[in-house]
Design a protein around this motif. Sequence first.
Motif, PDB file in Angstrom:
ATOM      1  N   TYR A 159      -4.553   5.016   7.059  1.00 48.55           N
ATOM      2  CA  TYR A 159      -3.076   4.885   7.558  1.00 48.55           C
ATOM      3  C   TYR A 159      -2.906   4.398   8.814  1.00 48.55           C
ATOM      4  CZ  TYR A 159       1.858   6.063   7.871  1.00 48.55           C
ATOM      5  OH  TYR A 159       3.208   5.844   8.192  1.00 48.55           O
ATOM      6  N   GLY A 160      -3.776   4.561   9.676  1.00 52.11           N
ATOM      7  CA  GLY A 160      -3.941   3.896  11.151  1.00 52.11           C
ATOM      8  C   GLY A 160      -4.220   2.638  10.824  1.00 52.11           C
ATOM      9  N   VAL A 161      -4.942   2.029   9.921  1.00 47.97           N
ATOM     10  CA  VAL A 161      -5.405   0.752   9.916  1.00 47.97           C
ATOM     11  C   VAL A 161      -4.135  -0.097   9.160  1.00 47.97           C
ATOM     12  CG1 VAL A 161      -6.692  -1.118   8.592  1.00 47.97           C
ATOM     13  CG2 VAL A 161      -7.830   0.624   9.812  1.00 47.97           C
ATOM     14  N   ALA A 162      -3.661   0.422   8.091  1.00 43.89           N
ATOM     15  CA  ALA A 162      -2.524   0.025   7.540  1.00 43.89           C
ATOM     16  C   ALA A 162      -1.188  -0.350   8.100  1.00 43.89           C
ATOM     17  CB  ALA A 162      -2.245   0.757   6.155  1.00 43.89           C
ATOM     18  N   THR A 163      -1.120   0.624   9.202  1.00 46.36           N
ATOM     19  CA  THR A 163       0.000   0.375  10.041  1.00 46.36           C
ATOM     20  C   THR A 163      -0.288  -0.263  11.224  1.00 46.36           C
ATOM     21  OG1 THR A 163      -0.552   2.790  11.202  1.00 46.36           O
ATOM     22  CG2 THR A 163       1.305   2.668   9.602  1.00 46.36           C
ATOM     23  N   PHE A 164      -1.389  -0.419  11.613  1.00 51.22           N
ATOM     24  CA  PHE A 164      -1.853  -1.339  12.796  1.00 51.22           C
ATOM     25  C   PHE A 164      -1.529  -2.746  12.530  1.00 51.22           C
ATOM     26  CE2 PHE A 164      -4.585  -3.549  15.567  1.00 51.22           C
ATOM     27  CZ  PHE A 164      -4.024  -3.062  16.863  1.00 51.22           C
ATOM     28  N   TYR A 165      -2.055  -3.303  11.548  1.00 47.70           N
ATOM     29  CA  TYR A 165      -2.043  -4.907  11.215  1.00 47.70           C
ATOM     30  C   TYR A 165      -0.608  -5.071  10.428  1.00 47.70           C
ATOM     31  CZ  TYR A 165      -6.762  -4.693  12.384  1.00 47.70           C
ATOM     32  OH  TYR A 165      -8.247  -4.369  13.393  1.00 47.70           O
ATOM     33  N   THR A 166      -0.293  -6.153  10.855  1.00 49.37           N
ATOM     34  CA  THR A 166       0.904  -6.517  10.338  1.00 49.37           C
ATOM     35  C   THR A 166       0.940  -7.022   9.037  1.00 49.37           C
ATOM     36  OG1 THR A 166       0.927  -8.718  11.562  1.00 49.37           O
ATOM     37  CG2 THR A 166       2.278  -7.023  12.406  1.00 49.37           C
ATOM     38  N   MET A 167      -0.318  -7.273   8.659  1.00 44.24           N
ATOM     39  CA  MET A 167      -0.591  -8.064   7.189  1.00 44.24           C
ATOM     40  C   MET A 167      -0.217  -6.870   6.103  1.00 44.24           C
ATOM     41  SD  MET A 167      -4.662  -8.440   7.228  1.00 44.24           S
ATOM     42  CE  MET A 167      -5.548  -7.477   8.363  1.00 44.24           C
ATOM     43  N   LEU A 219       0.725  -1.186   0.005  1.00 41.81           N
ATOM     44  CA  LEU A 219       0.168  -0.010  -0.083  1.00 41.81           C
ATOM     45  C   LEU A 219       0.692   1.148   0.010  1.00 41.81           C
ATOM     46  CD1 LEU A 219      -2.610  -1.173   2.569  1.00 41.81           C
ATOM     47  CD2 LEU A 219      -2.994  -1.183   0.261  1.00 41.81           C
ATOM     48  N   SER A 220       1.124   1.983  -1.268  1.00 41.16           N
ATOM     49  CA  SER A 220       1.911   3.226  -1.258  1.00 41.16           C
ATOM     50  C   SER A 220       0.962   4.418  -0.699  1.00 41.16           C
ATOM     51  CB  SER A 220       2.253   3.472  -2.653  1.00 41.16           C
ATOM     52  OG  SER A 220       0.873   3.662  -3.385  1.00 41.16           O
ATOM     53  N   LYS A 221       1.444   5.359  -0.359  1.00 44.19           N
ATOM     54  CA  LYS A 221       1.022   6.732   0.162  1.00 44.19           C
ATOM     55  C   LYS A 221       0.000   6.968  -1.010  1.00 44.19           C
ATOM     56  CE  LYS A 221       4.425   8.362   3.198  1.00 44.19           C
ATOM     57  NZ  LYS A 221       5.456   9.038   3.460  1.00 44.19           N
ATOM     58  N   GLU A 222       0.433   6.891  -2.182  1.00 42.51           N
ATOM     59  CA  GLU A 222      -0.435   7.528  -3.377  1.00 42.51           C
ATOM     60  C   GLU A 222      -1.833   6.461  -3.371  1.00 42.51           C
ATOM     61  OE1 GLU A 222       1.219   6.439  -7.169  1.00 42.51           O
ATOM     62  OE2 GLU A 222      -0.359   7.707  -8.142  1.00 42.51           O
ATOM     63  N   THR A 223      -1.488   5.236  -3.212  1.00 38.95           N
ATOM     64  CA  THR A 223      -2.505   4.405  -3.260  1.00 38.95           C
ATOM     65  C   THR A 223      -3.729   4.518  -2.163  1.00 38.95           C
ATOM     66  OG1 THR A 223      -1.234   2.559  -4.474  1.00 38.95           O
ATOM     67  CG2 THR A 223      -3.561   1.962  -3.314  1.00 38.95           C
ATOM     68  N   MET A 224      -3.001   4.804  -0.817  1.00 39.76           N
ATOM     69  CA  MET A 224      -3.946   5.269   0.165  1.00 39.76           C
ATOM     70  C   MET A 224      -4.552   6.604   0.055  1.00 39.76           C
ATOM     71  SD  MET A 224      -1.907   3.553   3.623  1.00 39.76           S
ATOM     72  CE  MET A 224      -0.249   4.046   3.216  1.00 39.76           C
ATOM     73  N   ARG A 275       1.692  -4.143   4.002  1.00 40.87           N
ATOM     74  CA  ARG A 275       2.903  -3.664   3.782  1.00 40.87           C
ATOM     75  C   ARG A 275       2.852  -2.447   3.191  1.00 40.87           C
ATOM     76  NH1 ARG A 275       7.086  -6.759   3.704  1.00 40.87           N
ATOM     77  NH2 ARG A 275       8.111  -5.217   2.135  1.00 40.87           N
ATOM     78  N   LEU A 276       3.726  -1.479   3.752  1.00 38.43           N
ATOM     79  CA  LEU A 276       3.853  -0.123   3.184  1.00 38.43           C
ATOM     80  C   LEU A 276       5.030   0.088   2.359  1.00 38.43           C
ATOM     81  CD1 LEU A 276       2.861   1.688   6.667  1.00 38.43           C
ATOM     82  CD2 LEU A 276       1.264   0.969   4.570  1.00 38.43           C
ATOM     83  N   LYS A 277       5.726  -0.841   2.031  1.00 38.39           N
ATOM     84  CA  LYS A 277       6.982  -0.794   1.125  1.00 38.39           C
ATOM     85  C   LYS A 277       6.902  -1.873   0.132  1.00 38.39           C
ATOM     86  CE  LYS A 277       9.903  -1.289   4.502  1.00 38.39           C
ATOM     87  NZ  LYS A 277      10.987  -1.443   5.222  1.00 38.39           N
ATOM     88  N   PRO A 278       7.220  -1.753  -1.009  1.00 33.23           N
ATOM     89  CA  PRO A 278       7.291  -2.603  -2.103  1.00 33.23           C
ATOM     90  C   PRO A 278       8.178  -3.996  -1.560  1.00 33.23           C
ATOM     91  CG  PRO A 278       8.438  -0.690  -2.856  1.00 33.23           C
ATOM     92  CD  PRO A 278       8.220  -0.421  -1.494  1.00 33.23           C
ATOM     93  N   GLN A 279       7.476  -4.942  -2.370  1.00 29.28           N
ATOM     94  CA  GLN A 279       7.723  -6.221  -1.596  1.00 29.28           C
ATOM     95  C   GLN A 279       8.908  -6.960  -2.816  1.00 29.28           C
ATOM     96  OE1 GLN A 279       4.718  -8.693   0.251  1.00 29.28           O
ATOM     97  NE2 GLN A 279       4.772  -9.887  -1.564  1.00 29.28           N
ATOM     98  N   GLY A 280       9.837  -7.768  -2.427  1.00 25.95           N
ATOM     99  CA  GLY A 280      10.654  -8.216  -3.432  1.00 25.95           C
ATOM    100  C   GLY A 280      10.165  -9.213  -4.378  1.00 25.95           C
TER     101      GLY A 280
END
Length: 153
Positions: free
Chosen positions: A56-64, A36-41, A66-71
């Motif tokens: 943003y609160g939900v996206a950062t609370f739950y570990t499922m 989830l990028s800032k742009e997408t949110m 990701r706020l950064k690109p995945q490999g």
Amino acid sequence: MMKNKKEIDQVINKFNGKNGALIPLLQEVQALESYLSKETMRYISEKTGIKIAQIYGVATFYTMFRLKPQGKHIIRVCQGTACHVSGANQILKEIRDELKLDGEEDTTKDGRFTLMEVACLGCCSLAPVIMVNDETHGKLTPEKIPNILKKYD
Ligand code: FES
């Protein structure tokens, strides 16, 4: 930049206005974008009227989430009890050393791998175990790690 705007619009339309829809909405959008990028949110906020702070609160609370690109390849290192007592920490250290991941970094600079620590992978008799994408590698020793990682480019 969002790669899947059209599909994201469809997800938003599917959930829009439904109570408790934010988590499944974010899950589906993440499945499309891999994170989830800032742009997408911001886009979701504009389209749904849900405040960006709430998203943003939900996206950062739950570990499922990701706020950064995945490999390109996901390595899951089991930290369950059977793996832990069989040397999971040495396996994890070897992978981190091999991938040159510092501190809290979980994704290689070249975007080839993302490393995750997970609970039981469901094959404890093979401990210690890792999964790379959908492939299971068991009965590991640190010495086996470099050859396993070489298979994934
Ligand atoms: S504890 Fe590692 S697979 Fe079960």
